[in-house]
Write an enzyme that holds these catalytic residues in place. Structure first.
Site, PDB file in Angstrom:
ATOM      1  CG  HIS A 195       1.626  10.111   3.920  1.00  0.00           C
ATOM      2  ND1 HIS A 195       1.264   8.789   4.209  1.00  0.00           N
ATOM      3  CD2 HIS A 195       1.265  10.565   2.498  1.00  0.00           C
ATOM      4  CE1 HIS A 195       0.741   8.300   3.257  1.00  0.00           C
ATOM      5  NE2 HIS A 195       0.848   9.211   2.083  1.00  0.00           N
ATOM      6  CD  GLU A 354      -1.228  12.671   1.657  1.00  0.00           C
ATOM      7  OE1 GLU A 354      -0.255  13.324   1.235  1.00  0.00           O
ATOM      8  OE2 GLU A 354      -1.799  11.577   1.280  1.00  0.00           O
TER       9      GLU A 354
END
Length: 393
Positions: A195, A354
């Site tokens: 992330h 991501e």
């Protein structure tokens, strides 16, 4: 040359809650609690909290070193930051969202911590998911670092113990990620991701503090996962029609190109203007492929800095979040920003990319993601691999 420290699998598992210590500062973290690895053209720093990348330095087109990821100045702040925007960490044991905080395995319903939207769903593994915890450093060299965590049976409501290893390695102009997780006692969902918040200008572009000028290309992503107004998958697979706001496959496009389009309002949730969407990565039509050379699945580039990232991944989905609501609440590091401008992240100031599998796949058996997302004792381990290749235009 830094010392390499390696622990056997179960020894590392047993010590996952301990802090890594070394006899001198040259083999451990610096004064800010950060571990540095480096190779030609790249220097990266990490902290044990969430196995997070805190700094990533790349030279731009003028030879100026830019720190192109968000993070905190000191490792100690990660655990006390009230906003907790998942900066650079590993969300787990199940990344992204779980509808109704519930799933079923072999006829048994499991209810996990409901930590988002007033208890309507689970985000990134719950209130004390992996990116709220300290990992253990189990291996460290000048160009690689490995973190480990043991997630106990029942934590946040998830069944079974999971032991995981996160390895970051740098080679010339490339950052490699390998995530391995083992379900040791019961069948359980596992889906991880990285992330990281990116701004390829290091927030130093005099023309804009945002990343809206960054160009994104998703060449295999003609489809995306349909979601409701709180970003929970609704079971549909949607087309990213050519020239639509979600079309990044037919040609590269700036992230801010369609921000004034009526079509983009609500695209990232109720009233939200921008992106927080999971694009599918459709490579099967090309026949057998090696993820390391087939691709990239995404390319992000900035005309100001000249820095470009080509993302290669073995995963079948790719979430993009364009940071539409940052509101200046998050501070930049001293290695970032432009003198005379507020040293904060403004709306659209960054982009999260991501690599992961299909989000909430555990609640959509019709997608047939079980072998990618449900793991038990004796199964092959969960594995995620990706590499970020940097160049300067």
């Amino acid at each position: 040359m830094w010392t390499r420290v390696v622990l056997p699998l179960f020894a590392a598992a047993a010590s996952a809650s301990a802090q890594y210590s070394t006899p001198n500062s040259t083999t451990g973290p610096d004064a800010d609690g950060k571990y540095t690895i480096a190779a030609e053209g790249i220097r990266a720093q990490f902290v044990p909290y969430a196995a997070s990348i805190s700094n990533l330095f790349i030279n731009d087109t003028n030879g100026i070193e830019r720190d192109i990821v968000l993070g905190f100045e000191n490792a100690s702040y990660y655990s006390v930051d009230p906003l907790h925007p998942h900066l650079g960490g590993v969300p787990g044991r199940y990344a992204n969202r779980i509808k109704n905080s519930t799933f079923n395995i072999d006829g048994v319903d499991y209810h996990v911590d409901a930590n988002e939207n007033g208890g309507r769903n689970t985000l990134h593994g719950g209130s004390d998911g992996w990116d709220f915890r300290n990992f253990t450093v189990v291996a460290y060299t000048e160009d690689s670092i490995t973190f480990s965590i043991v997630d106990p049976d029942g934590k946040e409501g998830f069944p079974g113990e999971v032991v995981s290893y996160i390895t970051y390695t740098v080679t010339p102009y490339t950052w490699h990620i390998k995530m391995v997780a083992l379900a040791t006692t019961k069948k359980t969902p596992i889906m991880l991701s990285s992330h990281v918040y990116w701004n390829l200008d290091g927030f130093a572009n005099p023309d804009t503090p945002t990343a809206s000028n960054h160009t994104l290309h998703l060449p295999y992503s003609g489809q995306r996962i349909g979601v409701d107004n709180i970003l929970i998958p609704d079971g549909t697979i949607l087309p990213n029609e050519r020239y639509s706001v979600n079309d990044f496959w037919s040609a590269p496009k700036q992230l801010g190109a369609n921000l004034t389009s009526p079509e983009i309002k609500g695209n990232c949730g109720f009233g939200c203007v921008g992106y927080d969407n999971a694009w599918l990565v459709n490579r099967a039509q090309n026949g057998p492929y090696d993820w390391r050379t087939s691709g990239p699945v995404a390319t992000l580039a900035s005309n100001f800095s000249g820095i470009q990232i080509d993302v290669f991944s073995d995963q079948d989905a790719f979430q993009v979040y364009s940071c539409p609501v940052m509101m200046g609440l998050l501070a930049l590091k001293s290695t970032q920003g432009l003198e005379g401008r507020p040293s904060v992240v403004e709306d659209y100031g960054c982009v999260v990319m991501e690599v992961e599998d299909w989000i909430d796949g555990i609640n959509h058996p019709e997608w047939q993601r079980e072998k990618k997302q449900i793991f038990g004792p004796g199964d092959e381990p969960y594995v995620l691999e990706a590499k970020y290749v940097f160049s300067v235009n």
